[in-house]
Structures are given as structure tokens and as C-alpha cells.
Design a protein around this motif. Sequence first.
Motif, short mmCIF file in Angstrom:
data_model
loop_
_atom_site.label_atom_id
_atom_site.label_comp_id
_atom_site.label_asym_id
_atom_site.label_seq_id
_atom_site.Cartn_x
_atom_site.Cartn_y
_atom_site.Cartn_z
N GLN A 81 0.82 -1.21 0.00
CA GLN A 81 0.00 0.00 0.00
C GLN A 81 0.85 1.26 0.00
N THR A 98 0.44 6.97 0.11
CA THR A 98 -0.32 5.78 0.47
C THR A 98 -1.46 5.59 -0.52
N ARG A 99 -1.48 4.43 -1.15
CA ARG A 99 -2.57 4.13 -2.06
C ARG A 99 -3.83 3.82 -1.27
N PRO A 100 -4.99 4.07 -1.86
CA PRO A 100 -6.23 3.60 -1.21
C PRO A 100 -6.23 2.08 -1.11
N LEU A 102 -8.60 -0.11 -1.45
CA LEU A 102 -9.30 -0.79 -2.54
C LEU A 102 -8.42 -0.85 -3.78
N HIS A 103 -7.70 0.23 -4.04
CA HIS A 103 -6.79 0.25 -5.19
C HIS A 103 -5.69 -0.79 -5.03
N THR A 104 -5.18 -0.91 -3.80
CA THR A 104 -4.13 -1.89 -3.54
C THR A 104 -4.64 -3.31 -3.71
N LEU A 106 -7.15 -4.30 -5.61
CA LEU A 106 -7.44 -4.57 -7.02
C LEU A 106 -6.17 -4.87 -7.82
N TYR A 107 -5.05 -4.27 -7.40
CA TYR A 107 -3.80 -4.47 -8.12
C TYR A 107 -2.89 -5.51 -7.45
#
Length: 272
Positions: A81, A98-100, A102-104, A106-107
Motif C-alpha cells: 500500500q 499511500t494508495r487507497p 481498494l486500489h491496492t 485490485l492491483y
Amino acid sequence: MFLTSNGRDKAFKLIQYSIRLYLLFHTSLTASRVLRRPTRPPWELGMIKRLESTASGFSFTRKMLLLFNWLGPLTAIMAQQSVPYSAEVTTETSKKTTRPFLHTVLYAPPPVLLEMVNAAADDIATFSRLGLLGKKTGERAGRFSDWCWLLSTLVGLVENGVERQMIGNLQQEVESRLYSESMTGATSKSKPKSSKLDERELSRLQKQDYWLQISRAKLAMDLIFVSYDLFKIKRAKRSVQTITGLTAAILSSAKLYDRHKNTLMKNISLTL
């Protein structure tokens, strides 16, 4: 090995499916014409019931041991993240963003996601068996967990095939180098250092390919086992699932034992 939850799970799985294999042979033998009796002695019926209860108990114990097993994949996802803000370090401490979450997610790598979802669904099914959740919820979670298991097994087989192909190519390169060096007429005493390194590399690749074959066989057993549950195959279900379950337990235990042995040998070599 037995100090870890994974090691204890493998030990209980071996005992569980060994008992089921004995019960399978016992049922087959007592149903044969030679050993068939009009009535079975009470002690034998009691022993069979106790063994069946013991096998079910080991199965439930394994479920309890693997509770919250989704924390491992979740930790791996959370570790991704926080990423560097820029590749160029302009200060002593690089800026991070810091990535969200949900984004983390999904990837995240698909195998890690499947492992996390599978473990979470398995926990819900276990909570249902404990009486904390409804029976229908547990059945749906168990079926969803089986689908995740099937998908992760298929992904594992694909990854295994790719790894074996890569190792096969590396083996061919090393073998071709060794063949070229052998054609120069070098003896065992006059072998160059690169040739000895190639021999070690070839031995390492062969060992790695051997354990990949073990992993492929284990994944194939898992695929057969879970297919019987998902597609509701009735023919020889008990026999096939018992044999495939025991085979998978033996193969995974051997792989885990080798991993722990190598770790122990490395630690011993570092202390010497």
C-alpha cells in the motif's frame, strides 16, 4: 516443523486420511464375499464409529488451526500500500504516498487475492460449524471457498508449468555448456572453475524441477478432490477423495519437511 501451524495441519491431515483409508479398506473387505458376516460384533461397530468420529475431529481441528489464515495475504497486500512517491531521492527520507486500500487490493497478485478470499470464506464456514453463524451461510461460504480453491489450484498449475518450462530452458543451456567443455578433453583435475559451477547449477536446477513435479502432483490431487465436491460427482467419491487427500498430504508434508530441513541446515552452517 511441528511448531508451526502449517506443520501441525499437515500432521493432522496425514492422521485423518490414514484413518479414512483404513475405514475404506475395512468397509471393502467386510463387504466382500469371503469376509462377509450376517452380523458384525458390537465391538467392531463401536470401533468404526469411534474412528469415524476421530477423523471428523481431526478435520475440525485442522479448520480451527487455520482460522485467520487470511491475515498473511492481507499483510502482504498492505505492505504494497505504501509506495515511493518518486524514484529520485531528493531528501534523506524519500517521500511516500499511500494508495487507497481498494486500489491496492485490485492491483494485488491474483494468487494472493485468491488465498485471502479462500481463507476468509473458510473461516466463515468454520464459524458456522461452531454455531456462531447460520447453517445456510456456512454452506454458501464453504461452496465459495471450494470455488476459490479450484481457481487457485488451476492458477498454481499454470504457474508450475511456466516455472518448469523456464527451468527446462536453463537446464538445456547449462547442459550445452557442459557438453561443449567436455568436448575440449578436459579431465576432472583440469576442469575450469566455470565447469564446476555449471555442475552445481545443474544439480540445483534438477532438484528444483523435482520439487516442482511434486508440487504439480499435489495440485493435481487437490484438483481431483475439490472437483468431486463442486461438481457433485457421486461415483467412487469416498474412495477417490480418500486416496487423493492422503496423497496430497504426503506430498505437501514432504515438501514442507524439505523446506524446514534446508532452513535448519543453513542456520547450522551460519553458526559454524
